[in-house]
Design a protein around this motif. Structure first.
Motif, PDB file in Angstrom:
ATOM      1  N   THR A 260       3.858  34.779 -69.134  1.00  0.00           N
ATOM      2  CA  THR A 260       4.399  33.503 -68.792  1.00  0.00           C
ATOM      3  C   THR A 260       3.397  32.356 -69.868  1.00  0.00           C
ATOM      4  OG1 THR A 260       3.024  33.169 -67.062  1.00  0.00           O
ATOM      5  CG2 THR A 260       5.244  33.848 -66.697  1.00  0.00           C
TER       6      THR A 260
ATOM      7  N   TRP B  52       5.402  29.395 -71.162  1.00  0.00           N
ATOM      8  CA  TRP B  52       6.088  28.369 -70.188  1.00  0.00           C
ATOM      9  C   TRP B  52       5.261  27.231 -69.945  1.00  0.00           C
ATOM     10  CZ3 TRP B  52       7.621  31.240 -65.157  1.00  0.00           C
ATOM     11  CH2 TRP B  52       8.529  32.328 -65.245  1.00  0.00           C
TER      12      TRP B  52
ATOM     13  N   THR C 262       8.225  27.189 -74.018  1.00  0.00           N
ATOM     14  CA  THR C 262       9.400  27.361 -72.920  1.00  0.00           C
ATOM     15  C   THR C 262       9.558  26.387 -71.768  1.00  0.00           C
ATOM     16  OG1 THR C 262       9.000  29.886 -73.483  1.00  0.00           O
ATOM     17  CG2 THR C 262      10.191  29.122 -71.428  1.00  0.00           C
TER      18      THR C 262
ATOM     19  N   ALA D  40      12.630  28.751 -68.467  1.00  0.00           N
ATOM     20  CA  ALA D  40      11.770  29.896 -67.689  1.00  0.00           C
ATOM     21  C   ALA D  40      12.440  30.369 -66.564  1.00  0.00           C
ATOM     22  CB  ALA D  40      10.509  29.023 -67.236  1.00  0.00           C
TER      23      ALA D  40
ATOM     24  N   SER E 169       1.990  26.474 -66.636  1.00  0.00           N
ATOM     25  CA  SER E 169       2.637  27.830 -66.709  1.00  0.00           C
ATOM     26  C   SER E 169       2.470  28.350 -65.049  1.00  0.00           C
ATOM     27  CB  SER E 169       1.939  28.992 -67.426  1.00  0.00           C
ATOM     28  OG  SER E 169       2.523  30.327 -67.194  1.00  0.00           O
TER      29      SER E 169
END
Length: 317
Positions: free
Chosen positions: A20, A23, A27, A32, A58
């Motif tokens: 991740t 993220w 993203t 996500a 994240s």
């Protein structure tokens, strides 16, 4: 998805991990959520983050999804600490335990399943660093502990210290870069992990994206190599030697009727000591390619050919 024990522990994790790192940066939360849904639907359980990923966003996004999208008990949640926001390494007991508390707050959890030392900090005595791992387990803030980006001798030293006295928490995992383009860990870190009973969690198992074949004819505008914050990260794998390995992966993929991504991921997934490659995708569509590799087992002849073409040059020791 097949489940594997993490090292010599009783913890079962999916043989593919969801990374991740993007993220909160490349993203967004909606994407996500799409990634996590697809991963869980495919039987994935291991989700890996860190306190410094996207400045903590994240972990915040993952925490939100654990409350709103998936049952926390369906996942094995892993995070890391030992790097300050300014990039300085700090594996002191003071920083580590404070960082773990901050991670739990962002995640909205009482505990994580796997807490990892993100880097080795040469300025802090290893016994102090490892005492924080023991405290984290004894206090119930994590169930298992591991290391990340440790060299072979660093991993061996940490694992031996933890085994030296009854009651210390064993090192059950080692997260290291490993792919057809990066096999250096086979010299010392892999043997150290096997000896210590630490399961390998390869990061960048697709050679920082290069093994997908996307860079064969140039740098796509929407690729990580074209992004200012990732260009230097990808560049080392855009040389002629790496291109030769990529072409071999593409040839194997064409022969098998699968994607180069599936070939590269299957190769590293089934290497000795590997438990679960950690794949970081920017979108659910990118992740779907990784999930498709679950059904692929490379024929011995192709595996041997890839071993040969990516073999490391001789070095000592």
């Amino acid at each position: 998805m097949e489940q594997r024990h993490l090292g010599r522990s009783g913890l079962l994790v999916s043989r593919l991990g969801l990374g991740t790192m993007s993220w909160g940066q490349d993203t967004d939360p909606d994407e996500a959520a799409a990634q996590l849904s697809a991963f869980v639907d495919a039987g994935g359980t291991l989700v890996d983050t860190a306190d410094v990923y996207s400045g903590g966003d994240s972990e915040r996004i993952l925490g939100h999804l654990l409350r709103e999208l998936v049952d926390r008990d369906e996942l094995v949640v892993a995070t890391k600490a030992a790097i300050r926001p300014n990039g300085r390494y700090d594996a002191s007991r003071r920083h580590l335990l404070a960082a773990l508390d901050a991670s739990l707050d962002r995640l909205g959890l009482e505990y994580v399943d796997l807490w990892q030392l993100h880097v080795y900090d040469p300025a802090t005595p290893i016994e102090e660093t490892l005492s924080a791992l023991d405290e984290a387990v004894l206090s119930g803030r994590t169930r298992y502990v591991g290391v990340s980006n440790y060299s072979g001798w660093q991993l061996a030293k940490a694992a031996a210290w933890q085994r030296a006295w009854p009651g210390r928490t064993p090192i059950v995992s080692a997260q290291l870069e490993y792919s057809l383009l990066s096999r250096d860990i086979e010299r010392e870190a892999v043997p150290a992990a096997l000896d210590a009973g630490a399961g390998l969690l390869p990061w960048s198992p697709l050679g920082r994206g290069v093994l997908t074949g996307k860079y064969r004819t140039g740098i796509p505008a929407d690729s990580r190599a074209a992004a200012p914050h990732f260009a230097d990260f990808v560049q080392p794998y855009l040389d002629e030697e790496c291109a030769r390995i990529v072409e071999s992966v593409v040839t194997a993929a064409e022969g098998l009727g699968v994607s180069p991504l599936s070939v590269a991921l299957s190769w590293v997934r089934d290497r000795p000591g590997v438990v679960a490659p950690v794949v970081g995708a920017r979108s659910a569509s990118q992740l779907s390619g990784a999930l498709e590799s679950e059904d692929l087992a490379l024929p011995a002849s192709i595996r041997a050919a890839l071993d040969d073409v990516s073999d490391m040059s001789v070095s000592h020791p």
